[in-house]
Design an enzyme around this catalytic site. Sequence first.
Site, PDB file in Angstrom:
ATOM      1  CB  SER A  66      -0.884   0.000   1.255  1.00 18.06           C
ATOM      2  OG  SER A  66      -1.521   1.255   1.448  1.00 18.06           O
ATOM      3  CE1 TYR A  71      -4.579  -2.150   4.898  1.00 25.11           C
ATOM      4  CE2 TYR A  71      -3.628  -0.021   4.340  1.00 25.11           C
ATOM      5  CZ  TYR A  71      -4.148  -1.253   3.950  1.00 25.11           C
ATOM      6  OH  TYR A  71      -4.227  -1.555   2.609  1.00 25.11           O
TER       7      TYR A  71
END
Length: 251
Positions: free
Chosen positions: A136, A149
């Site tokens: 990501s 995350y």
Amino acid sequence: MSPSSQALVTGAGSGIGRAIALRLAAAGAHIHILELRAEAGEETAVAIREGGGSASVVAADVSDTESVREAFASLDRLDILVNNAGIAHIGNVLNTTPADLDRLYQVNVRGVYHCLHFGVAKMLASGGGSIVNLASIASKVGIADRFAYSMTKGAVLTMTLSVARDFVDKGIRCNCICPARVHTPFVDGFLAANYPGREAEMFAKLSASQPIGRMGTPEEVAALAAFLCSPEASFITGSAYDLDGGFTLLR
């Protein structure tokens, strides 16, 4: 890729994983769909078969060692591995609980480790292969309220580099993709649950956070993944590709 290529895609029951599975199948690979929700995996398999491709479903929990061991043991060979399965969390270091951290770690870090651990061994026995991990932009830049995350996706990035380095002379390539926001069913569900009646407004706001003015699509991620798995990318390993609509330009 060769029509005889064997590819395993985790979390291919929906969203980005499904798009990647469909794209690799269209390129001729047989797709092993590793999915916790077997019924969702079968929906993807049906779509692949209806398009003239070949697919099978392997029901497994990426966070469980024995479950993943059995899944990879069932494969005759492995040429392509896409580690896509993952879960999200919103929170900073103060309101992220130990349970939150453990839940994210189990799937996003331990789950990728499991598939790399058993997948690399299977690839070595097959003479090599290509791995694509879904990281990501949170692996690289600070994003508000994404403490746990970001931690997990940073781990995915560094695992990518380690595998690429350790097996560069063994015929195994390992790269990762770092997307910004991608419009998936998860996004729609998140907006419906957290902003009832304001979904369109919040969708526009989230879309505008990419300088290009919109979210990415699963198909755009799939196109990059398919390229990285293909012979055309045979000189590429240990790379992290931003697919972010210019998001990192603002950082």
